[in-house]
Write an enzyme that holds these catalytic residues in place. Structure first.
Site, short mmCIF file in Angstrom:
data_model
loop_
_atom_site.label_atom_id
_atom_site.label_comp_id
_atom_site.label_asym_id
_atom_site.label_seq_id
_atom_site.Cartn_x
_atom_site.Cartn_y
_atom_site.Cartn_z
N ALA A 65 28.55 52.49 -8.17
CA ALA A 65 28.86 53.87 -8.54
C ALA A 65 27.89 54.87 -7.90
CB ALA A 65 28.85 54.01 -10.05
N TYR B 173 24.77 60.50 -15.58
CA TYR B 173 25.83 59.62 -16.06
C TYR B 173 26.29 60.02 -17.46
CZ TYR B 173 25.51 56.04 -12.34
OH TYR B 173 25.56 55.36 -11.14
N GLU C 276 28.04 46.48 -17.47
CA GLU C 276 27.56 47.13 -16.24
C GLU C 276 26.46 46.31 -15.57
OE1 GLU C 276 26.98 51.72 -14.64
OE2 GLU C 276 26.31 51.21 -16.66
#
Length: 342
Positions: free
Chosen positions: A72, A194, A284
């Site tokens: 990401a 984030y 994640e």
């Protein structure tokens, strides 16, 4: 089955990042003609990049499948122009496809989109279709802030996004709302930007009518929903003050949260506030927080432990969080599982 809905290829072979550095350096040369080129990465190098990392952790932590996407932070849509983003995105998605081809039982693909500041999201549709139709991917990551921390794009409820939403609905794929790198020094990437992105997206959904226009459109807000579950009364109250429908009616058929919350009290609060039907298991790994928590002796991102230890969860709710909800939110995952048994 334990399905991790949030994994990134953070351990990709070095050639991928080296290609990106060359691409960025070439942006300084006005005479340089952009070209996609090749990476020169072997299957064995891909295997080596995973065996000691994501695959090892899958085995150790007891997860079966990871819904896998490009790194990401690496999306960095603010760099270059539309062509820059397209070439970089294609390489990143092709790497995910190769991973999923080598390890079809362990990884299922989700794509990066070739977004670029000021460029219509409809320009992402060809790459989305390629990844879904040709590669068998089941979703995408959607960056609500291609400027890298300066929030110059219209809100997610603006009709600017609608051509892309129409295609998501047509293809039956959800989008995980996921910002990328922050180039604003006021916002640390993983610690602030984030979480800001997650929270901002939810507030945008409260104020708009996107789900009236797209009643089957689905979004996953990662990292436990940012600040949202922990200030649930604030968001309920704001919706009420603005004469918006109750959150349960307006959002909870379309918006879901993952379990990338890296301590037990945070997970416990998430589970108390958000219905089990709206929570998807995720870790994640290998991602934002890689270390060992000295208070527990276990990795912060070993989130399965938190779900296993949650005393408030029934067996039925655990099954929803670990697998059942993924099959609802990602229809193509369920179809993939059925076809693999035929």
């Amino acid at each position: 089955m334990i399905i991790d809905c949030h994994g990134h290829y953070t351990t990709a072979p070095k050639q991928l990042e080296e290609w990106r550095k060359r691409q960025i350096a070439a942006l300084e040369d006005a005479k340089h003609a952009p070209s996609k080129g090749t990476l020169g990465i072997s299957d064995d190098e891909i295997r080596a990049s995973l065996e000691g990392a994501q695959l090892k952790q899958q085995r150790e932590r007891g997860t079966d499948v990871t819904i896998f996407s490009p790194r990401a932070m690496g999306m960095s849509h603010h760099i270059g122009n539309e062509t820059t983003s397209r070439h970089w995105t294609e390489h990143c998605n092709e790497m995910i496809h190769r991973v999923c081809t080598l390890y079809p039982e362990n990884f299922v693909g989700v794509c990066q989109l070739p977004q670029s500041p000021g460029v219509s999201p409809k320009n992402c549709i060809p790459e989305l279709e390629r990844c879904v139709k040709d590669f068998g991917f089941i979703g995408c990551n959607l960056n609500p802030d291609t400027s890298g921390g300066y929030w110059k794009d219209p809100p997610l409820t603006d009709r600017w996004w609608y051509p892309l939403y129409e295609k998501l609905v047509e293809l039956e794929v959800p989008a995980m709302v996921h910002v990328s790198a922050s180039c604003n020094p006021a916002f640390h990437g993983t610690g602030a930007h984030y979480i800001n992105g997650d929270t901002t997206a939810f507030m945008q959904f409260i104020t708009g009518d996107v789900f009236k226009d797209f009643p089957t459109l689905k979004f996953i807000i990662p990292h436990g929903g940012g600040a949202v579950p922990y200030h649930w009364g604030r968001y309920r109250g704001l919706a009420q003050d603005m004469k918006r429908p109750p959150l349960k009616e307006s959002l909870m058929n379309n918006v879901f949260f993952d379990t990338c919350v890296y301590h037990q009290p945070g997970i416990d609060l998430l589970l108390r506030v958000i219905p089990a039907d709206n929570i998807l298991f995720a870790s994640e790994m290998v991602g934002a927080v890689k270390g060992v928590d000295p208070e527990t002796g276990f990795n912060y991102d070993d989130t399965k432990r938190y779900i296993d230890s949650a005393k408030s969860l029934s067996a039925a709710d655990k099954e929803k969080i670990f697998a059942g909800n993924v099959r609802r939110v990602y229809p193509r995952f369920a179809k993939r599982a059925i076809s693999s048994r035929v």
